[in-house]
Design a protein around this motif. Structure first.
Motif, PDB file in Angstrom:
ATOM      1  N   VAL A  15       3.331   7.494   3.121  1.00 23.33           N
ATOM      2  CA  VAL A  15       2.747   8.068   1.557  1.00 23.33           C
ATOM      3  C   VAL A  15       3.340   6.835   0.759  1.00 23.33           C
ATOM      4  CG1 VAL A  15       3.910   9.538  -0.215  1.00 23.33           C
ATOM      5  CG2 VAL A  15       3.108  11.070   1.650  1.00 23.33           C
ATOM      6  N   LEU A  16       4.053   6.341   1.009  1.00 19.48           N
ATOM      7  CA  LEU A  16       4.211   5.077   0.049  1.00 19.48           C
ATOM      8  C   LEU A  16       3.487   3.732   0.234  1.00 19.48           C
ATOM      9  CD1 LEU A  16       8.076   5.012   0.350  1.00 19.48           C
ATOM     10  CD2 LEU A  16       6.835   5.678  -1.527  1.00 19.48           C
ATOM     11  N   GLU A  17       2.820   4.051   1.423  1.00 23.17           N
ATOM     12  CA  GLU A  17       1.804   2.806   2.387  1.00 23.17           C
ATOM     13  C   GLU A  17       0.681   2.393   2.265  1.00 23.17           C
ATOM     14  OE1 GLU A  17       3.128   1.262   5.916  1.00 23.17           O
ATOM     15  OE2 GLU A  17       5.493   1.495   5.635  1.00 23.17           O
ATOM     16  N   THR A  18      -0.100   4.170   1.918  1.00 20.99           N
ATOM     17  CA  THR A  18      -0.997   4.594   1.935  1.00 20.99           C
ATOM     18  C   THR A  18      -1.681   5.007   0.847  1.00 20.99           C
ATOM     19  OG1 THR A  18      -0.973   6.452   3.240  1.00 20.99           O
ATOM     20  CG2 THR A  18      -0.981   4.060   4.110  1.00 20.99           C
ATOM     21  N   GLY A  19      -1.116   5.854  -0.061  1.00 19.81           N
ATOM     22  CA  GLY A  19      -1.332   7.193  -1.101  1.00 19.81           C
ATOM     23  C   GLY A  19      -1.645   8.271  -0.824  1.00 19.81           C
ATOM     24  N   ASN A  54      11.618  -1.367   4.132  1.00 19.28           N
ATOM     25  CA  ASN A  54      10.548  -0.821   3.388  1.00 19.28           C
ATOM     26  C   ASN A  54      10.062  -1.293   2.310  1.00 19.28           C
ATOM     27  OD1 ASN A  54       8.902   1.203   2.347  1.00 19.28           O
ATOM     28  ND2 ASN A  54       8.552   2.080   4.374  1.00 19.28           N
ATOM     29  N   PHE A  55       9.048  -2.433   1.815  1.00 22.60           N
ATOM     30  CA  PHE A  55       9.027  -3.205   0.503  1.00 22.60           C
ATOM     31  C   PHE A  55       8.286  -2.129  -0.391  1.00 22.60           C
ATOM     32  CE2 PHE A  55       5.513  -4.187  -1.996  1.00 22.60           C
ATOM     33  CZ  PHE A  55       6.211  -5.473  -2.933  1.00 22.60           C
ATOM     34  N   TYR A  56       7.995  -1.215   0.184  1.00 20.89           N
ATOM     35  CA  TYR A  56       7.650   0.089  -1.214  1.00 20.89           C
ATOM     36  C   TYR A  56       8.247   1.046  -1.349  1.00 20.89           C
ATOM     37  CZ  TYR A  56       2.646  -1.135   0.380  1.00 20.89           C
ATOM     38  OH  TYR A  56       1.701  -1.718   0.591  1.00 20.89           O
ATOM     39  N   PHE A  57       9.503   1.264  -0.421  1.00 25.62           N
ATOM     40  CA  PHE A  57      10.723   2.169  -1.186  1.00 25.62           C
ATOM     41  C   PHE A  57      11.712   1.754  -1.260  1.00 25.62           C
ATOM     42  CE2 PHE A  57      15.035   4.128  -1.220  1.00 25.62           C
ATOM     43  CZ  PHE A  57      14.631   5.484  -0.513  1.00 25.62           C
ATOM     44  N   GLN A  58      11.805  -0.276  -1.447  1.00 30.29           N
ATOM     45  CA  GLN A  58      12.803  -0.642  -2.103  1.00 30.29           C
ATOM     46  C   GLN A  58      12.119  -1.259  -3.844  1.00 30.29           C
ATOM     47  OE1 GLN A  58      15.643  -1.973  -1.698  1.00 30.29           O
ATOM     48  NE2 GLN A  58      15.195  -0.971   0.799  1.00 30.29           N
ATOM     49  N   SER A  59      10.397  -1.315  -4.017  1.00 26.18           N
ATOM     50  CA  SER A  59       9.911  -0.948  -5.291  1.00 26.18           C
ATOM     51  C   SER A  59      10.185   0.028  -6.156  1.00 26.18           C
ATOM     52  CB  SER A  59       8.023  -0.935  -5.029  1.00 26.18           C
ATOM     53  OG  SER A  59       7.720  -2.632  -4.424  1.00 26.18           O
ATOM     54  N   TRP A  88       5.119   7.968  -8.215  1.00 28.85           N
ATOM     55  CA  TRP A  88       6.228   7.367  -7.774  1.00 28.85           C
ATOM     56  C   TRP A  88       5.905   5.771  -8.038  1.00 28.85           C
ATOM     57  CZ3 TRP A  88      11.240  10.496  -6.601  1.00 28.85           C
ATOM     58  CH2 TRP A  88      11.764  11.051  -8.163  1.00 28.85           C
ATOM     59  N   SER A  89       5.715   5.520  -6.578  1.00 27.01           N
ATOM     60  CA  SER A  89       4.524   4.404  -5.666  1.00 27.01           C
ATOM     61  C   SER A  89       3.505   4.039  -6.470  1.00 27.01           C
ATOM     62  CB  SER A  89       4.043   5.037  -4.613  1.00 27.01           C
ATOM     63  OG  SER A  89       3.853   3.883  -3.145  1.00 27.01           O
ATOM     64  N   ALA A 130       1.966  -0.591  -9.831  1.00 28.16           N
ATOM     65  CA  ALA A 130       1.215  -0.962 -10.962  1.00 28.16           C
ATOM     66  C   ALA A 130       2.354  -2.028 -11.497  1.00 28.16           C
ATOM     67  CB  ALA A 130       0.661   0.142 -11.580  1.00 28.16           C
ATOM     68  N   LEU A 131       3.474  -1.718 -11.351  1.00 28.23           N
ATOM     69  CA  LEU A 131       4.168  -3.144 -11.770  1.00 28.23           C
ATOM     70  C   LEU A 131       4.155  -3.917 -11.353  1.00 28.23           C
ATOM     71  CD1 LEU A 131       7.366   0.117 -13.120  1.00 28.23           C
ATOM     72  CD2 LEU A 131       5.633  -1.288 -15.097  1.00 28.23           C
ATOM     73  N   ALA A 132       4.259  -3.796  -9.975  1.00 30.65           N
ATOM     74  CA  ALA A 132       4.634  -5.092  -9.686  1.00 30.65           C
ATOM     75  C   ALA A 132       3.251  -5.678  -9.957  1.00 30.65           C
ATOM     76  CB  ALA A 132       4.382  -4.710  -7.698  1.00 30.65           C
ATOM     77  N   ASN A 133       2.633  -5.670  -9.596  1.00 27.95           N
ATOM     78  CA  ASN A 133       1.096  -6.446 -10.238  1.00 27.95           C
ATOM     79  C   ASN A 133       1.453  -6.879 -11.568  1.00 27.95           C
ATOM     80  OD1 ASN A 133      -0.417  -5.995  -7.346  1.00 27.95           O
ATOM     81  ND2 ASN A 133      -1.780  -3.678  -8.326  1.00 27.95           N
ATOM     82  N   LYS A 134       1.728  -5.977 -12.152  1.00 27.97           N
ATOM     83  CA  LYS A 134       2.227  -7.024 -13.451  1.00 27.97           C
ATOM     84  C   LYS A 134       2.761  -8.076 -13.266  1.00 27.97           C
ATOM     85  CE  LYS A 134      -0.273  -4.608 -16.658  1.00 27.97           C
ATOM     86  NZ  LYS A 134      -1.129  -5.015 -17.516  1.00 27.97           N
ATOM     87  N   ASP A 135       4.370  -7.950 -12.614  1.00 24.41           N
ATOM     88  CA  ASP A 135       5.560  -8.785 -12.496  1.00 24.41           C
ATOM     89  C   ASP A 135       4.503 -10.257 -11.238  1.00 24.41           C
ATOM     90  OD1 ASP A 135       6.879  -6.907 -13.447  1.00 24.41           O
ATOM     91  OD2 ASP A 135       8.624  -6.786 -11.957  1.00 24.41           O
TER      92      ASP A 135
END
Length: 228
Positions: free
Chosen positions: A63-67, A113-118, A146-147, A152-157
Protein backbone atom coordinates in the motif's frame (compact mmCIF):
# COMPACT_ATOMS: atom_id res chain seq x y z
CA UNK A 1 -70.75 -48.47 5.27
CA UNK A 2 -71.40 -49.12 8.97
CA UNK A 3 -70.77 -46.53 11.65
CA UNK A 4 -67.60 -48.27 12.94
CA UNK A 5 -65.88 -48.18 9.56
CA UNK A 6 -66.71 -44.53 9.12
CA UNK A 7 -65.22 -43.75 12.49
CA UNK A 8 -62.02 -45.63 11.65
CA UNK A 9 -61.68 -43.84 8.35
CA UNK A 10 -62.10 -40.51 10.13
CA UNK A 11 -59.40 -41.42 12.61
CA UNK A 12 -57.09 -42.50 9.78
CA UNK A 13 -57.63 -39.21 7.98
CA UNK A 14 -56.86 -37.29 11.16
CA UNK A 15 -53.63 -39.21 11.66
CA UNK A 16 -52.54 -38.55 8.06
CA UNK A 17 -53.17 -34.85 8.68
CA UNK A 18 -51.03 -34.91 11.81
CA UNK A 19 -48.30 -36.78 9.92
CA UNK A 20 -48.34 -34.19 7.15
CA UNK A 21 -48.10 -31.41 9.73
CA UNK A 22 -45.24 -33.19 11.46
CA UNK A 23 -43.42 -33.62 8.13
CA UNK A 24 -43.69 -29.88 7.49
CA UNK A 25 -42.39 -29.12 10.96
CA UNK A 26 -39.56 -31.60 10.48
CA UNK A 27 -38.62 -29.92 7.20
CA UNK A 28 -38.55 -26.54 8.90
CA UNK A 29 -36.42 -27.92 11.72
CA UNK A 30 -34.03 -29.55 9.26
CA UNK A 31 -33.73 -26.23 7.37
CA UNK A 32 -32.96 -24.40 10.64
CA UNK A 33 -30.37 -27.03 11.55
CA UNK A 34 -28.79 -26.66 8.12
CA UNK A 35 -28.58 -22.86 8.46
CA UNK A 36 -27.06 -23.17 11.92
CA UNK A 37 -24.49 -25.64 10.63
CA UNK A 38 -23.55 -23.25 7.82
CA UNK A 39 -23.16 -20.36 10.28
CA UNK A 40 -21.08 -22.51 12.64
CA UNK A 41 -18.87 -23.61 9.74
CA UNK A 42 -18.40 -20.03 8.61
CA UNK A 43 -17.49 -18.90 12.11
CA UNK A 44 -15.11 -21.78 12.62
CA UNK A 45 -13.62 -21.07 9.19
CA UNK A 46 -13.25 -17.40 10.05
CA UNK A 47 -11.38 -18.29 13.21
CA UNK A 48 -8.97 -20.36 11.16
CA UNK A 49 -8.35 -17.50 8.71
CA UNK A 50 -5.45 -15.61 10.22
CA UNK A 51 -3.10 -12.85 9.14
CA UNK A 52 0.56 -13.58 9.84
CA UNK A 53 3.18 -10.94 10.65
CA UNK A 54 4.78 -11.55 7.27
CA UNK A 55 1.48 -11.02 5.47
CA UNK A 56 0.73 -7.82 7.40
CA UNK A 57 4.24 -6.53 6.62
CA UNK A 58 3.63 -7.30 2.94
CA UNK A 59 0.23 -5.54 2.92
CA UNK A 60 1.64 -2.38 4.51
CA UNK A 61 4.59 -2.32 2.12
CA UNK A 62 2.40 -2.79 -0.97
CA UNK A 63 0.00 0.00 0.00
CA UNK A 64 2.81 2.43 0.85
CA UNK A 65 4.79 1.71 -2.32
CA UNK A 66 1.97 1.41 -4.88
CA UNK A 67 -0.97 3.26 -3.33
CA UNK A 68 -3.43 0.51 -4.32
CA UNK A 69 -6.77 0.19 -2.44
CA UNK A 70 -6.99 -2.26 0.47
CA UNK A 71 -9.01 -4.80 -1.54
CA UNK A 72 -6.35 -4.87 -4.27
CA UNK A 73 -3.59 -5.16 -1.66
CA UNK A 74 -5.33 -8.18 -0.12
CA UNK A 75 -5.80 -9.75 -3.55
CA UNK A 76 -2.06 -9.35 -4.21
CA UNK A 77 -1.30 -10.75 -0.75
CA UNK A 78 -3.51 -13.78 -1.37
CA UNK A 79 -1.68 -14.38 -4.64
CA UNK A 80 1.73 -13.91 -3.02
CA UNK A 81 1.00 -16.33 -0.16
CA UNK A 82 -1.13 -18.82 -2.12
CA UNK A 83 -4.33 -18.05 -0.26
CA UNK A 84 -7.85 -18.53 -1.65
CA UNK A 85 -9.92 -15.53 -2.65
CA UNK A 86 -12.28 -16.12 0.28
CA UNK A 87 -9.34 -15.61 2.67
CA UNK A 88 -8.81 -12.05 1.44
CA UNK A 89 -12.52 -11.24 1.63
CA UNK A 90 -12.74 -12.51 5.21
CA UNK A 91 -9.51 -11.18 6.70
CA UNK A 92 -9.97 -7.65 5.31
CA UNK A 93 -12.95 -7.31 7.67
CA UNK A 94 -10.95 -8.23 10.78
CA UNK A 95 -9.92 -5.64 13.34
CA UNK A 96 -6.14 -5.19 13.70
CA UNK A 97 -4.59 -7.14 16.57
CA UNK A 98 -2.82 -4.56 18.74
CA UNK A 99 0.24 -6.64 19.68
CA UNK A 100 0.74 -7.91 16.14
CA UNK A 101 0.34 -4.49 14.52
CA UNK A 102 2.74 -2.88 17.00
CA UNK A 103 5.33 -5.59 16.32
CA UNK A 104 5.13 -5.24 12.53
CA UNK A 105 5.25 -1.43 12.71
CA UNK A 106 8.34 -1.64 14.92
CA UNK A 107 9.91 -3.98 12.38
CA UNK A 108 9.22 -1.45 9.64
CA UNK A 109 10.70 1.34 11.76
CA UNK A 110 13.93 -0.62 12.07
CA UNK A 111 13.97 -1.47 8.36
CA UNK A 112 14.86 0.49 5.25
CA UNK A 113 11.44 0.86 3.58
CA UNK A 114 11.74 4.31 2.02
CA UNK A 115 8.01 5.04 2.10
CA UNK A 116 7.58 4.02 5.74
CA UNK A 117 10.65 6.04 6.72
CA UNK A 118 9.03 9.02 4.98
CA UNK A 119 6.02 8.70 7.27
CA UNK A 120 8.38 8.87 10.23
CA UNK A 121 10.39 11.75 8.74
CA UNK A 122 7.32 13.95 8.29
CA UNK A 123 5.76 12.76 11.58
CA UNK A 124 2.63 11.44 9.84
CA UNK A 125 2.46 8.04 11.53
CA UNK A 126 -0.15 7.95 14.30
CA UNK A 127 0.14 4.43 15.71
CA UNK A 128 -2.76 4.79 18.13
CA UNK A 129 -5.15 5.93 15.42
CA UNK A 130 -3.88 3.32 12.98
CA UNK A 131 -4.14 0.34 15.35
CA UNK A 132 -7.55 1.56 16.51
CA UNK A 133 -8.95 1.17 12.96
CA UNK A 134 -12.26 -0.71 12.76
CA UNK A 135 -10.82 -3.22 10.28
CA UNK A 136 -7.86 -3.79 7.97
CA UNK A 137 -9.57 -1.92 5.14
CA UNK A 138 -9.60 1.25 7.26
CA UNK A 139 -6.10 0.45 8.55
CA UNK A 140 -4.62 0.31 5.04
CA UNK A 141 -6.66 3.31 3.85
CA UNK A 142 -5.05 5.46 6.54
CA UNK A 143 -1.57 4.33 5.51
CA UNK A 144 -2.36 5.07 1.88
CA UNK A 145 -3.51 8.62 2.71
CA UNK A 146 -0.45 9.31 4.87
CA UNK A 147 1.88 7.93 2.21
CA UNK A 148 0.33 10.22 -0.41
CA UNK A 149 0.95 13.23 1.84
CA UNK A 150 4.54 12.18 2.60
CA UNK A 151 5.31 11.77 -1.10
CA UNK A 152 3.94 15.26 -1.81
CA UNK A 153 6.14 16.66 0.96
CA UNK A 154 9.15 14.74 -0.36
CA UNK A 155 8.55 16.23 -3.83
CA UNK A 156 8.43 19.71 -2.29
CA UNK A 157 11.69 19.06 -0.46
CA UNK A 158 13.30 17.85 -3.68
CA UNK A 159 12.18 21.02 -5.47
CA UNK A 160 13.52 23.20 -2.65
CA UNK A 161 16.82 21.34 -2.78
CA UNK A 162 16.98 21.85 -6.56
CA UNK A 163 16.34 25.58 -6.18
CA UNK A 164 18.92 25.85 -3.41
CA UNK A 165 21.45 24.11 -5.63
CA UNK A 166 20.59 26.51 -8.46
CA UNK A 167 21.04 29.50 -6.14
CA UNK A 168 24.39 28.15 -4.95
CA UNK A 169 25.47 27.74 -8.57
CA UNK A 170 24.44 31.29 -9.39
CA UNK A 171 26.24 32.61 -6.33
CA UNK A 172 29.41 30.79 -7.40
CA UNK A 173 29.04 32.19 -10.90
CA UNK A 174 28.54 35.71 -9.54
CA UNK A 175 31.66 35.41 -7.40
CA UNK A 176 33.65 34.26 -10.41
CA UNK A 177 32.29 37.13 -12.48
CA UNK A 178 33.14 39.61 -9.73
CA UNK A 179 36.67 38.29 -9.56
CA UNK A 180 37.01 38.49 -13.34
CA UNK A 181 35.63 42.01 -13.32
CA UNK A 182 38.06 43.08 -10.63
CA UNK A 183 40.93 41.49 -12.53
CA UNK A 184 39.92 43.34 -15.70
CA UNK A 185 39.72 46.63 -13.83
CA UNK A 186 43.30 46.12 -12.64
CA UNK A 187 44.62 45.43 -16.16
CA UNK A 188 46.62 47.98 -18.10
CA UNK A 189 45.13 49.01 -21.49
CA UNK A 190 47.42 46.69 -23.45
CA UNK A 191 46.69 43.74 -21.14
CA UNK A 192 42.98 44.57 -21.29
CA UNK A 193 42.95 44.55 -25.11
CA UNK A 194 44.79 41.23 -25.22
CA UNK A 195 42.39 39.77 -22.64
CA UNK A 196 39.35 40.78 -24.68
CA UNK A 197 40.81 39.33 -27.89
CA UNK A 198 41.52 36.00 -26.11
CA UNK A 199 38.11 35.79 -24.42
CA UNK A 200 35.98 37.13 -27.28
CA UNK A 201 37.71 36.25 -30.53
CA UNK A 202 34.85 37.56 -32.68
CA UNK A 203 34.69 40.96 -31.00
CA UNK A 204 35.41 43.73 -33.54
CA UNK A 205 38.63 45.69 -33.06
CA UNK A 206 36.72 48.98 -32.85
CA UNK A 207 34.68 47.67 -29.92
CA UNK A 208 37.84 46.43 -28.15
CA UNK A 209 39.39 49.89 -28.60
CA UNK A 210 36.23 51.55 -27.22
CA UNK A 211 36.13 49.29 -24.14
CA UNK A 212 39.85 49.69 -23.40
CA UNK A 213 39.69 53.44 -24.04
CA UNK A 214 42.31 53.72 -26.78
CA UNK A 215 42.27 54.39 -30.49
CA UNK A 216 41.63 51.60 -32.99
CA UNK A 217 45.22 51.85 -34.20
CA UNK A 218 46.59 51.51 -30.66
CA UNK A 219 44.33 48.51 -29.95
CA UNK A 220 45.47 46.93 -33.22
CA UNK A 221 49.11 47.43 -32.19
CA UNK A 222 48.48 45.84 -28.80
CA UNK A 223 46.90 42.78 -30.41
CA UNK A 224 49.59 42.62 -33.10
CA UNK A 225 52.23 42.47 -30.36
CA UNK A 226 50.34 39.40 -29.05
CA UNK A 227 50.99 37.46 -32.25
CA UNK A 228 54.74 38.16 -32.25
Amino acid sequence: MDEGTTSLRGELSRLFGELSSLNKSASAVRASISLLNIEISEREGAEKQTLTNEQLYYLISVVLETGVPASKAFALCAEEFNKPEVWAKKVIRYSPIKEQAEGVLSQLERGSNFYFQSLLKYKLLNKRKLIGSSDYRAFLKLLKEWSKISQALANKDAEIERLNSLVEGLETEIIKKDKSLQMVKDLKPKEHAIFLRNEYKDMPLTQIAKIVGVSRQTASKYISDLSR
